[in-house]
Scaffold this motif. Structure first.
Motif, PDB file in Angstrom:
ATOM      1  N   LEU A 146       0.820  -1.217   0.000  1.00  0.00           N
ATOM      2  CA  LEU A 146       0.000   0.000   0.000  1.00  0.00           C
ATOM      3  C   LEU A 146       0.850   1.261   0.000  1.00  0.00           C
ATOM      4  O   LEU A 146       0.493   2.271  -0.612  1.00  0.00           O
ATOM      5  CB  LEU A 146      -0.943  -0.002   1.207  1.00  0.00           C
ATOM      6  CG  LEU A 146      -2.013  -1.086   1.214  1.00  0.00           C
ATOM      7  CD1 LEU A 146      -2.785  -1.050   2.522  1.00  0.00           C
ATOM      8  CD2 LEU A 146      -2.951  -0.941   0.036  1.00  0.00           C
ATOM      9  N   THR A 147       1.995   1.219   0.673  1.00  0.00           N
ATOM     10  CA  THR A 147       2.850   2.400   0.755  1.00  0.00           C
ATOM     11  C   THR A 147       4.088   2.298  -0.129  1.00  0.00           C
ATOM     12  O   THR A 147       4.908   3.213  -0.134  1.00  0.00           O
ATOM     13  CB  THR A 147       3.311   2.620   2.208  1.00  0.00           C
ATOM     14  OG1 THR A 147       4.105   1.501   2.617  1.00  0.00           O
ATOM     15  CG2 THR A 147       2.137   2.807   3.139  1.00  0.00           C
ATOM     16  N   ASN A 148       4.225   1.168  -0.833  1.00  0.00           N
ATOM     17  CA  ASN A 148       5.406   0.920  -1.674  1.00  0.00           C
ATOM     18  C   ASN A 148       6.690   1.057  -0.839  1.00  0.00           C
ATOM     19  O   ASN A 148       7.664   1.698  -1.228  1.00  0.00           O
ATOM     20  CB  ASN A 148       5.427   1.852  -2.877  1.00  0.00           C
ATOM     21  CG  ASN A 148       6.390   1.375  -3.956  1.00  0.00           C
ATOM     22  OD1 ASN A 148       6.812   0.214  -3.977  1.00  0.00           O
ATOM     23  ND2 ASN A 148       6.747   2.269  -4.864  1.00  0.00           N
ATOM     24  N   ALA A 149       6.670   0.432   0.338  1.00  0.00           N
ATOM     25  CA  ALA A 149       7.739   0.570   1.326  1.00  0.00           C
ATOM     26  C   ALA A 149       9.118   0.177   0.798  1.00  0.00           C
ATOM     27  O   ALA A 149      10.121   0.741   1.226  1.00  0.00           O
ATOM     28  CB  ALA A 149       7.404  -0.261   2.569  1.00  0.00           C
ATOM     29  N   GLN A 150       9.179  -0.769  -0.114  1.00  0.00           N
ATOM     30  CA  GLN A 150      10.478  -1.202  -0.637  1.00  0.00           C
ATOM     31  C   GLN A 150      10.764  -0.640  -2.021  1.00  0.00           C
ATOM     32  O   GLN A 150      11.765  -0.994  -2.643  1.00  0.00           O
ATOM     33  CB  GLN A 150      10.549  -2.732  -0.669  1.00  0.00           C
ATOM     34  CG  GLN A 150      10.520  -3.337   0.716  1.00  0.00           C
ATOM     35  CD  GLN A 150      10.667  -4.850   0.681  1.00  0.00           C
ATOM     36  OE1 GLN A 150      10.559  -5.485  -0.348  1.00  0.00           O
ATOM     37  NE2 GLN A 150      10.931  -5.420   1.849  1.00  0.00           N
ATOM     38  N   GLY A 151       9.874   0.212  -2.500  1.00  0.00           N
ATOM     39  CA  GLY A 151      10.090   0.848  -3.793  1.00  0.00           C
ATOM     40  C   GLY A 151       9.986  -0.111  -4.974  1.00  0.00           C
ATOM     41  O   GLY A 151      10.488   0.183  -6.052  1.00  0.00           O
ATOM     42  N   ASN A 152       9.334  -1.265  -4.794  1.00  0.00           N
ATOM     43  CA  ASN A 152       9.260  -2.229  -5.885  1.00  0.00           C
ATOM     44  C   ASN A 152       7.840  -2.739  -6.152  1.00  0.00           C
ATOM     45  O   ASN A 152       7.664  -3.761  -6.815  1.00  0.00           O
ATOM     46  CB  ASN A 152      10.178  -3.423  -5.593  1.00  0.00           C
ATOM     47  CG  ASN A 152       9.813  -4.165  -4.327  1.00  0.00           C
ATOM     48  OD1 ASN A 152       8.878  -3.804  -3.639  1.00  0.00           O
ATOM     49  ND2 ASN A 152      10.567  -5.192  -4.020  1.00  0.00           N
ATOM     50  N   THR A 153       6.834  -2.033  -5.680  1.00  0.00           N
ATOM     51  CA  THR A 153       5.458  -2.465  -5.903  1.00  0.00           C
ATOM     52  C   THR A 153       5.121  -2.505  -7.386  1.00  0.00           C
ATOM     53  O   THR A 153       4.326  -3.328  -7.819  1.00  0.00           O
ATOM     54  CB  THR A 153       4.477  -1.550  -5.139  1.00  0.00           C
ATOM     55  OG1 THR A 153       4.811  -1.596  -3.755  1.00  0.00           O
ATOM     56  CG2 THR A 153       3.040  -1.986  -5.312  1.00  0.00           C
ATOM     57  N   GLY A 154       5.742  -1.672  -8.180  1.00  0.00           N
ATOM     58  CA  GLY A 154       5.515  -1.687  -9.628  1.00  0.00           C
ATOM     59  C   GLY A 154       5.912  -2.995 -10.276  1.00  0.00           C
ATOM     60  O   GLY A 154       5.449  -3.319 -11.372  1.00  0.00           O
ATOM     61  N   ASP A 155       6.740  -3.782  -9.608  1.00  0.00           N
ATOM     62  CA  ASP A 155       7.161  -5.080 -10.141  1.00  0.00           C
ATOM     63  C   ASP A 155       6.172  -6.181  -9.805  1.00  0.00           C
ATOM     64  O   ASP A 155       6.313  -7.307 -10.283  1.00  0.00           O
ATOM     65  CB  ASP A 155       8.536  -5.465  -9.580  1.00  0.00           C
ATOM     66  CG  ASP A 155       9.616  -4.494 -10.014  1.00  0.00           C
ATOM     67  OD1 ASP A 155       9.493  -3.920 -11.123  1.00  0.00           O
ATOM     68  OD2 ASP A 155      10.581  -4.302  -9.251  1.00  0.00           O
ATOM     69  N   GLY A 156       5.188  -5.918  -8.964  1.00  0.00           N
ATOM     70  CA  GLY A 156       4.194  -6.920  -8.578  1.00  0.00           C
ATOM     71  C   GLY A 156       3.931  -6.870  -7.086  1.00  0.00           C
ATOM     72  O   GLY A 156       4.596  -6.163  -6.339  1.00  0.00           O
ATOM     73  N   ILE A 157       2.957  -7.639  -6.687  1.00  0.00           N
ATOM     74  CA  ILE A 157       2.567  -7.662  -5.281  1.00  0.00           C
ATOM     75  C   ILE A 157       3.475  -8.591  -4.472  1.00  0.00           C
ATOM     76  O   ILE A 157       4.166  -9.431  -5.020  1.00  0.00           O
ATOM     77  CB  ILE A 157       1.106  -8.110  -5.123  1.00  0.00           C
ATOM     78  CG1 ILE A 157       0.939  -9.546  -5.658  1.00  0.00           C
ATOM     79  CG2 ILE A 157       0.164  -7.140  -5.805  1.00  0.00           C
ATOM     80  CD1 ILE A 157      -0.344 -10.204  -5.278  1.00  0.00           C
ATOM     81  N   HIS A 158       3.439  -8.437  -3.187  1.00  0.00           N
ATOM     82  CA  HIS A 158       4.140  -9.326  -2.264  1.00  0.00           C
ATOM     83  C   HIS A 158       3.110 -10.308  -1.707  1.00  0.00           C
ATOM     84  O   HIS A 158       2.509 -10.073  -0.663  1.00  0.00           O
ATOM     85  CB  HIS A 158       4.793  -8.526  -1.132  1.00  0.00           C
ATOM     86  CG  HIS A 158       5.885  -7.633  -1.603  1.00  0.00           C
ATOM     87  ND1 HIS A 158       5.635  -6.351  -2.049  1.00  0.00           N
ATOM     88  CD2 HIS A 158       7.219  -7.839  -1.714  1.00  0.00           C
ATOM     89  CE1 HIS A 158       6.781  -5.798  -2.405  1.00  0.00           C
ATOM     90  NE2 HIS A 158       7.752  -6.666  -2.215  1.00  0.00           N
ATOM     91  N   ALA A 159       2.892 -11.402  -2.429  1.00  0.00           N
ATOM     92  CA  ALA A 159       1.828 -12.359  -2.091  1.00  0.00           C
ATOM     93  C   ALA A 159       2.017 -12.961  -0.705  1.00  0.00           C
ATOM     94  O   ALA A 159       1.043 -13.175   0.021  1.00  0.00           O
ATOM     95  CB  ALA A 159       1.742 -13.456  -3.140  1.00  0.00           C
ATOM     96  N   ALA A 160       3.234 -13.239  -0.317  1.00  0.00           N
ATOM     97  CA  ALA A 160       3.470 -13.814   1.009  1.00  0.00           C
ATOM     98  C   ALA A 160       3.061 -12.835   2.103  1.00  0.00           C
ATOM     99  O   ALA A 160       2.505 -13.237   3.126  1.00  0.00           O
ATOM    100  CB  ALA A 160       4.934 -14.209   1.170  1.00  0.00           C
TER     101      ALA A 160
END
Length: 109
Positions: free
Chosen positions: A8-22
């Motif tokens: 939601l906040t793109n905390a790692q700066g990589n949300t554009g690459d896909g979601i963190h399903a885990a």
């Protein structure tokens, strides 16, 4: 909270690459096992909810032993409805209840 907010906040700066399903799975587990208090008891389910005071409700569906259940928890009550499958026994706050397809279990908390 960091797990919930990661995408939601793109905390790692990589949300554009896909979601963190885990992380999403971990968030779901926290809600259901934590706040809904879902667990196993005597080969069945037990629900012992404790919602945060800021929340009005939590609603979810689950499958358990070939049965689909609709569960709604509010600050004052819990409702469980059997959507499909055979009647069965489960526990609300460690007290046994029976659930049939034509019955909605509601209990004040």
């Amino acid at each position: 909270m960091e797990t919930v907010m990661m995408d939601l906040t793109n905390a790692q700066g990589n949300t554009g690459d896909g979601i963190h399903a885990a992380n999403m799975g971990g968030s779901w587990l926290s809600l259901i096992y934590g706040f809904a208090g879902l667990g196993l008891e005597k080969d069945s389910l037990n629900l012992s909810p404790e919602l945060p005071s800021e929340w009005t409700s939590l609603r979810f569906n689950i499958w358990f032993q070939n049965r689909q259940l609709a569960i709604t928890i509010t600050q004052s009550a819990i409702s469980v409805k059997l959507l499909s499958g055979e009647p069965f026994h489960f526990y609300l706050n460690h007290q046994p209840v029976s659930l049939t397809s034509d019955r909605l279990i509601s209990q004040l908390l």
